[in-house]
Scaffold this motif. Sequence first.
Motif, PDB file in Angstrom:
ATOM      1  N   ASN A  86     102.015 -48.715 111.343  1.00  0.00           N
ATOM      2  CA  ASN A  86     100.754 -48.851 112.072  1.00  0.00           C
ATOM      3  C   ASN A  86      99.973 -47.558 111.937  1.00  0.00           C
ATOM      4  OD1 ASN A  86      98.742 -49.763 113.664  1.00  0.00           O
ATOM      5  ND2 ASN A  86      99.873 -49.663 115.585  1.00  0.00           N
ATOM      6  N   SER A  87      99.619 -47.239 110.701  1.00  0.00           N
ATOM      7  CA  SER A  87      98.914 -45.980 110.471  1.00  0.00           C
ATOM      8  C   SER A  87      97.417 -46.213 110.598  1.00  0.00           C
ATOM      9  CB  SER A  87      99.248 -45.420 109.091  1.00  0.00           C
ATOM     10  OG  SER A  87      98.771 -46.282 108.105  1.00  0.00           O
ATOM     11  N   THR A  88      96.784 -45.313 111.296  1.00  0.00           N
ATOM     12  CA  THR A  88      95.341 -45.390 111.441  1.00  0.00           C
ATOM     13  C   THR A  88      94.729 -44.385 110.488  1.00  0.00           C
ATOM     14  OG1 THR A  88      95.434 -43.809 113.241  1.00  0.00           O
ATOM     15  CG2 THR A  88      95.465 -46.125 113.847  1.00  0.00           C
ATOM     16  N   LYS A  89      94.039 -44.888 109.513  1.00  0.00           N
ATOM     17  CA  LYS A  89      93.407 -44.030 108.519  1.00  0.00           C
ATOM     18  C   LYS A  89      91.926 -43.897 108.846  1.00  0.00           C
ATOM     19  CE  LYS A  89      96.734 -44.498 105.069  1.00  0.00           C
ATOM     20  NZ  LYS A  89      97.395 -43.344 104.646  1.00  0.00           N
ATOM     21  N   THR A  90      91.401 -42.717 108.615  1.00  0.00           N
ATOM     22  CA  THR A  90      89.970 -42.521 108.830  1.00  0.00           C
ATOM     23  C   THR A  90      89.215 -43.055 107.625  1.00  0.00           C
ATOM     24  OG1 THR A  90      90.075 -40.319 107.876  1.00  0.00           O
ATOM     25  CG2 THR A  90      90.322 -40.486 110.256  1.00  0.00           C
ATOM     26  N   THR A  91      88.024 -43.517 107.876  1.00  0.00           N
ATOM     27  CA  THR A  91      87.210 -44.034 106.787  1.00  0.00           C
ATOM     28  C   THR A  91      86.563 -42.875 106.039  1.00  0.00           C
ATOM     29  OG1 THR A  91      85.257 -44.218 108.189  1.00  0.00           O
ATOM     30  CG2 THR A  91      86.724 -46.141 108.093  1.00  0.00           C
ATOM     31  N   ALA A  92      86.132 -43.167 104.831  1.00  0.00           N
ATOM     32  CA  ALA A  92      85.467 -42.143 104.017  1.00  0.00           C
ATOM     33  C   ALA A  92      84.161 -41.698 104.666  1.00  0.00           C
ATOM     34  CB  ALA A  92      85.217 -42.674 102.613  1.00  0.00           C
ATOM     35  N   ALA A  93      83.468 -42.623 105.315  1.00  0.00           N
ATOM     36  CA  ALA A  93      82.204 -42.273 105.957  1.00  0.00           C
ATOM     37  C   ALA A  93      82.431 -41.319 107.131  1.00  0.00           C
ATOM     38  CB  ALA A  93      81.495 -43.541 106.449  1.00  0.00           C
ATOM     39  N   PHE A  94      83.484 -41.563 107.915  1.00  0.00           N
ATOM     40  CA  PHE A  94      83.771 -40.673 109.045  1.00  0.00           C
ATOM     41  C   PHE A  94      84.178 -39.288 108.541  1.00  0.00           C
ATOM     42  CE2 PHE A  94      86.605 -38.839 112.268  1.00  0.00           C
ATOM     43  CZ  PHE A  94      85.729 -38.822 113.342  1.00  0.00           C
ATOM     44  N   PHE A  95      84.979 -39.246 107.491  1.00  0.00           N
ATOM     45  CA  PHE A  95      85.372 -37.965 106.916  1.00  0.00           C
ATOM     46  C   PHE A  95      84.150 -37.212 106.397  1.00  0.00           C
ATOM     47  CE2 PHE A  95      86.629 -35.313 103.314  1.00  0.00           C
ATOM     48  CZ  PHE A  95      87.533 -34.480 103.951  1.00  0.00           C
ATOM     49  N   ALA A  96      83.264 -37.912 105.697  1.00  0.00           N
ATOM     50  CA  ALA A  96      82.057 -37.268 105.166  1.00  0.00           C
ATOM     51  C   ALA A  96      81.171 -36.758 106.299  1.00  0.00           C
ATOM     52  CB  ALA A  96      81.287 -38.253 104.288  1.00  0.00           C
ATOM     53  N   GLN A  97      81.011 -37.567 107.349  1.00  0.00           N
ATOM     54  CA  GLN A  97      80.195 -37.143 108.482  1.00  0.00           C
ATOM     55  C   GLN A  97      80.788 -35.910 109.143  1.00  0.00           C
ATOM     56  OE1 GLN A  97      81.026 -37.692 112.066  1.00  0.00           O
ATOM     57  NE2 GLN A  97      79.097 -36.772 112.695  1.00  0.00           N
ATOM     58  N   SER A  98      82.103 -35.870 109.297  1.00  0.00           N
ATOM     59  CA  SER A  98      82.755 -34.714 109.915  1.00  0.00           C
ATOM     60  C   SER A  98      82.613 -33.469 109.054  1.00  0.00           C
ATOM     61  CB  SER A  98      84.234 -35.013 110.143  1.00  0.00           C
ATOM     62  OG  SER A  98      84.395 -36.087 111.026  1.00  0.00           O
ATOM     63  N   ALA A  99      82.798 -33.618 107.750  1.00  0.00           N
ATOM     64  CA  ALA A  99      82.682 -32.475 106.846  1.00  0.00           C
ATOM     65  C   ALA A  99      81.244 -31.949 106.815  1.00  0.00           C
ATOM     66  CB  ALA A  99      83.131 -32.877 105.440  1.00  0.00           C
ATOM     67  N   ILE A 100      80.276 -32.850 106.786  1.00  0.00           N
ATOM     68  CA  ILE A 100      78.870 -32.426 106.778  1.00  0.00           C
ATOM     69  C   ILE A 100      78.515 -31.727 108.091  1.00  0.00           C
ATOM     70  CG2 ILE A 100      76.490 -33.292 106.793  1.00  0.00           C
ATOM     71  CD1 ILE A 100      77.460 -35.437 104.761  1.00  0.00           C
ATOM     72  N   ALA A 101      78.971 -32.282 109.218  1.00  0.00           N
ATOM     73  CA  ALA A 101      78.685 -31.660 110.519  1.00  0.00           C
ATOM     74  C   ALA A 101      79.306 -30.271 110.598  1.00  0.00           C
ATOM     75  CB  ALA A 101      79.212 -32.541 111.651  1.00  0.00           C
ATOM     76  N   PHE A 102      80.531 -30.122 110.092  1.00  0.00           N
ATOM     77  CA  PHE A 102      81.167 -28.803 110.089  1.00  0.00           C
ATOM     78  C   PHE A 102      80.375 -27.833 109.218  1.00  0.00           C
ATOM     79  CE2 PHE A 102      83.994 -25.782 107.993  1.00  0.00           C
ATOM     80  CZ  PHE A 102      84.443 -25.078 109.097  1.00  0.00           C
ATOM     81  N   GLY A 103      79.994 -28.262 108.023  1.00  0.00           N
ATOM     82  CA  GLY A 103      79.249 -27.393 107.113  1.00  0.00           C
ATOM     83  C   GLY A 103      77.908 -26.966 107.676  1.00  0.00           C
ATOM     84  N   VAL A 104      77.180 -27.901 108.265  1.00  0.00           N
ATOM     85  CA  VAL A 104      75.868 -27.582 108.825  1.00  0.00           C
ATOM     86  C   VAL A 104      76.006 -26.615 109.999  1.00  0.00           C
ATOM     87  CG1 VAL A 104      73.910 -28.575 110.093  1.00  0.00           C
ATOM     88  CG2 VAL A 104      74.741 -29.675 108.012  1.00  0.00           C
ATOM     89  N   SER A 105      76.980 -26.865 110.873  1.00  0.00           N
ATOM     90  CA  SER A 105      77.140 -25.970 112.032  1.00  0.00           C
ATOM     91  C   SER A 105      77.594 -24.578 111.601  1.00  0.00           C
ATOM     92  CB  SER A 105      78.119 -26.568 113.038  1.00  0.00           C
ATOM     93  OG  SER A 105      79.415 -26.667 112.474  1.00  0.00           O
TER      94      SER A 105
END
Length: 100
Positions: free
Chosen positions: A6-25
């Motif tokens: 029962n593994s919960t994997k993050t979607t590519a869109a969520f990963f991209a949004q998180s990476a972009i938010a980290f980079g911008v901040s």
Amino acid sequence: MSTPLNSTKTTAAFFAQSAIAFGVSFLGLLFGICYLPLDMWQRLFLAMAGLFLVSSTFGLAKTVRDMQEASTVRVRIDEARIDRLLNEHDPLRTFTAASS
């Protein structure tokens, strides 16, 4: 008995949004440190605080993930199996049987 994964994997869109938010901040922090009207020691203090904030955020995220992962049913079942095997194992039993 097999347990379903029962593994919960993050979607590519969520990963991209998180990476972009980290980079911008992070870039915003660096921009603010470079262009605020501050003395050099104030800039260095803000840079040190920003780097500490980033590293402690990664540490906190890993700790939260590990705590959540440790509470899953699959991990608890594996721990129970290991505990049972350790309780049933008697290293001296094979030694005393061989010496008799």
